[in-house]
Enzyme design. Structure first.
Site, PDB file in Angstrom:
ATOM      1  N   PHE A 113      -1.573   1.059   5.710  1.00 48.05           N
ATOM      2  CA  PHE A 113      -1.226   1.021   7.124  1.00 48.05           C
ATOM      3  C   PHE A 113      -2.293   0.196   7.850  1.00 48.05           C
ATOM      4  O   PHE A 113      -3.487   0.389   7.612  1.00 48.05           O
ATOM      5  CB  PHE A 113      -1.192   2.449   7.662  1.00 48.05           C
ATOM      6  CG  PHE A 113      -0.666   2.566   9.055  1.00 48.05           C
ATOM      7  CD1 PHE A 113       0.696   2.459   9.311  1.00 48.05           C
ATOM      8  CD2 PHE A 113      -1.530   2.788  10.113  1.00 48.05           C
ATOM      9  CE1 PHE A 113       1.181   2.571  10.606  1.00 48.05           C
ATOM     10  CE2 PHE A 113      -1.048   2.905  11.413  1.00 48.05           C
ATOM     11  CZ  PHE A 113       0.314   2.791  11.656  1.00 48.05           C
ATOM     12  N   ASP A 184      -5.831   8.581   1.670  1.00 51.46           N
ATOM     13  CA  ASP A 184      -5.165   8.792   2.955  1.00 51.46           C
ATOM     14  C   ASP A 184      -3.820   9.480   2.711  1.00 51.46           C
ATOM     15  O   ASP A 184      -2.951   8.945   2.024  1.00 51.46           O
ATOM     16  CB  ASP A 184      -4.980   7.446   3.679  1.00 51.46           C
ATOM     17  CG  ASP A 184      -4.483   7.637   5.103  1.00 51.46           C
ATOM     18  OD1 ASP A 184      -3.706   8.589   5.341  1.00 51.46           O
ATOM     19  OD2 ASP A 184      -4.861   6.831   5.981  1.00 51.46           O
ATOM     20  N   TYR A 209       0.891  14.992  12.826  1.00 52.03           N
ATOM     21  CA  TYR A 209       2.100  14.844  13.664  1.00 52.03           C
ATOM     22  C   TYR A 209       3.295  14.338  12.867  1.00 52.03           C
ATOM     23  O   TYR A 209       4.391  14.268  13.385  1.00 52.03           O
ATOM     24  CB  TYR A 209       1.840  13.923  14.865  1.00 52.03           C
ATOM     25  CG  TYR A 209       1.138  12.629  14.528  1.00 52.03           C
ATOM     26  CD1 TYR A 209       1.839  11.546  13.999  1.00 52.03           C
ATOM     27  CD2 TYR A 209      -0.237  12.499  14.713  1.00 52.03           C
ATOM     28  CE1 TYR A 209       1.188  10.372  13.665  1.00 52.03           C
ATOM     29  CE2 TYR A 209      -0.898  11.319  14.387  1.00 52.03           C
ATOM     30  CZ  TYR A 209      -0.185  10.266  13.864  1.00 52.03           C
ATOM     31  OH  TYR A 209      -0.832   9.115  13.527  1.00 52.03           O
ATOM     32  N   LYS A 210       3.094  13.989  11.597  1.00 57.80           N
ATOM     33  CA  LYS A 210       4.204  13.514  10.764  1.00 57.80           C
ATOM     34  C   LYS A 210       4.863  14.740  10.106  1.00 57.80           C
ATOM     35  O   LYS A 210       5.515  15.508  10.776  1.00 57.80           O
ATOM     36  CB  LYS A 210       3.694  12.472   9.776  1.00 57.80           C
ATOM     37  CG  LYS A 210       3.250  11.186  10.510  1.00 57.80           C
ATOM     38  CD  LYS A 210       2.536  10.161   9.640  1.00 57.80           C
ATOM     39  CE  LYS A 210       2.186   8.928  10.478  1.00 57.80           C
ATOM     40  NZ  LYS A 210       1.172   8.073   9.846  1.00 57.80           N
ATOM     41  N   ARG A 356      14.035   2.574   7.893  1.00 58.18           N
ATOM     42  CA  ARG A 356      13.316   3.639   7.202  1.00 58.18           C
ATOM     43  C   ARG A 356      13.885   5.009   7.578  1.00 58.18           C
ATOM     44  O   ARG A 356      14.140   5.276   8.761  1.00 58.18           O
ATOM     45  CB  ARG A 356      11.852   3.524   7.643  1.00 58.18           C
ATOM     46  CG  ARG A 356      10.895   4.427   6.952  1.00 58.18           C
ATOM     47  CD  ARG A 356       9.472   4.072   7.339  1.00 58.18           C
ATOM     48  NE  ARG A 356       9.147   4.509   8.689  1.00 58.18           N
ATOM     49  CZ  ARG A 356       7.916   4.745   9.129  1.00 58.18           C
ATOM     50  NH1 ARG A 356       6.889   4.578   8.319  1.00 58.18           N
ATOM     51  NH2 ARG A 356       7.700   5.126  10.366  1.00 58.18           N
TER      52      ARG A 356
HETATM   53  C1  LIG Z   1       0.298   7.194  10.811  1.00 59.38           C
HETATM   54  C2  LIG Z   1      -0.864   6.558  10.151  1.00 59.38           C
HETATM   55  C3  LIG Z   1      -2.060   6.289  10.859  1.00 59.38           C
HETATM   56  C4  LIG Z   1      -2.163   6.550  12.321  1.00 59.38           C
HETATM   57  O1  LIG Z   1      -3.484   6.742  12.726  1.00 59.38           O
HETATM   58  P1  LIG Z   1      -3.807   7.481  14.101  1.00 59.38           P
HETATM   59  O2  LIG Z   1      -5.247   7.271  14.295  1.00 59.38           O
HETATM   60  O3  LIG Z   1      -3.391   8.912  13.946  1.00 59.38           O
HETATM   61  O4  LIG Z   1      -2.973   6.817  15.163  1.00 59.38           O
HETATM   62  C5  LIG Z   1      -3.140   5.791  10.150  1.00 59.38           C
HETATM   63  N1  LIG Z   1      -3.066   5.530   8.824  1.00 59.38           N
HETATM   64  C6  LIG Z   1      -1.924   5.744   8.127  1.00 59.38           C
HETATM   65  C7  LIG Z   1      -1.896   5.463   6.667  1.00 59.38           C
HETATM   66  C8  LIG Z   1      -0.791   6.246   8.769  1.00 59.38           C
HETATM   67  O5  LIG Z   1       0.340   6.434   8.094  1.00 59.38           O
END
Ligand SMILES: *Cc1c(COP(=O)(O)O)cnc(C)c1O
Length: 397
Positions: A113, A184, A209-210, A356
């Protein structure tokens, strides 16, 4: 056996919607509204500042850390909540570099990400010219763990395709080559079976939050392997990670273990919502959720391929090789998704051409999957996505 009708009843799902986007933002747990109202009224309202002690606000980051830890294979006392995932990635990376001082490369992959890569880039810029971020294709990650790699920053499940890394092999190889691993779990926690302790991850980070349904902006978590927890320097040395915050010493002394990864004042209201959201996990097991998720996603793939053959599967076909989402490529994926959302099937779009769909057994049933696939079939067969309105991009996709 889990009663998935009973877990579904724990959520408020909007009328007329099949919600296949819980991989991005989980829906509202019914208990959350009452919980936060109570915390506001009885705790914040009546106790004001004494709530830090009387209502246990100060310990919430640890209590919730243990609840999340139970889903990812962490022993109690090794996970703590706070901040956002991007911040926790930064702390883990900075700590890992210091734990491996003779090496200067963070290795990651192009399926990660972007925020993880941006945070890594920001950190190596701060550290200076000797440090660098190296990214390779996801399939090349394990082979690219060279002698100069201090830490591998890996997101287990690719946010676009759902492709899953072989974490056991990755961690084993990294350790054999003298590198640390930050795992992660953004798309893993609450989605797939995870064992951070059993696989000996050095650090693990994730958001809530996911798949954990903690609500928009819910706090992140960090796990530190007990082997490192009392030596890692948290990089962001805030007062709540101090050994004795209320001594107000001028000198920073890190707290014991993972406690030092705390930074500032915990988001009590958000943590109380997360606490309510975690209750649903007491009704099931991660193994049962995972088995059901595979059942749902396999059904979805076969139904969509039958009814909308113009969509091309972008996720691995083998369920063991993907997380809890299924993605399809479509040249007008954005418009396609808008047309689906208009008809009550909520997934999302990821550039350039990915549609998705997330599968979340706690509140999605096989009937939902069949109904969603039928609507996708209609929209695709009839090219109902082909309007100017559906092509117009919103800020958040
Ligand atoms: C959703 C997601 C994030 C989001 O990071 P925030 O700091 O919570 O906005 C970061 N890394 C990955 C791999 C994600 O899927």
């Amino acid at each position: 056996m889990t009663d998935f009708a009973a877990t579904r009843a724990q959520f408020h799902l909007p009328e007329g919607v099949i919600y296949l986007d819980g991989n991005s933002l989980g829906p509202l747990p019914r208990a959350a509204e009452g919980r936060i109202a109570k915390v506001m009224r009885d705790e914040w309202g009546e106790m004001v500042i004494t709530g830090w002690n009387r209502a246990g606000w100060m310990d919430m980051a640890n209590r919730l850390g243990d609840r999340v830890g139970a889903l990812i294979g962490a022993e109690p006392g090794h996970v703590v909540m706070g901040d956002t995932l991007s911040i926790k990635v930064y702390q883990a990376l900075a700590s890992a570099f210091e734990l491996n001082p003779d090496r200067s490369v963070v290795l990651s992959d192009t399926g990660n990400f972007p925020s993880d890569l941006y945070m890594a880039d920001g950190l190596v810029c701060t550290l200076g010219d000797a440090y660098s971020l190296r990214t390779v294709a996801p399939e090349e990650l394990i082979g690219a763990i060279a002698d100069d790699v201090a830490v591998v920053l890996v997101t287990e499940v690719d946010y676009r395709t759902g492709r899953r890394h072989d974490m056991a092999r990755l961690i084993e190889t990294a350790h054999a080559k003298g590198a640390l691993v930050i795992w992660d779990l953004a798309h893993s926690a609450g989605a797939v079976d995870v064992d951070v302790s059993g696989l000996d991850a050095d650090f693990a980070v994730g958001c809530t939050y996911k798949y954990l349904n903690g609500g928009p902006g819910a706090p992140a978590f960090i796990y530190v392997n007990p082997r490192h927890a009392d030596v890692a320097r948290p990089a962001l040395s805030g007062w709540l990670g101090h050994e004795a915050p209320f001594d107000f010493d001028l000198d920073y002394r890190p707290g014991a273990g993972v406690q030092r990864m705390r930074v500032g004042t915990p988001p009590v209201l958000a943590l109380s919502v997360l606490d309510a959201a975690m209750d649903v996990w007491d009704m099931t097991t991660m193994a049962e959720v995972r088995a059901r998720s595979i059942e749902l996603s396999q059904l979805f793939i076969s139904e969509v391929e039958r009814q909308a053959p113009m969509l091309e599967l972008a996720s691995p076909r083998d369920p063991e090789k993907r997380g809890s989402q299924v993605s399809f490529r479509f040249h007008e994926g954005y418009a396609g998704m808008q047309a689906l959302i208009d008809r009550g099937v909520i997934g999302d779009f990821r550039a350039p051409d990915i549609m998705r769909f997330g599968f979340t057994p706690l509140y999605i049933s096989p009937d939902d999957v069949r109904e969603a696939a039928a609507i996708i079939g209609e929209v695709m067969q009839g090219a109902l996505w082909d309007t100017a309105e559906y092509r117009k991009r919103a800020a958040v996709t």
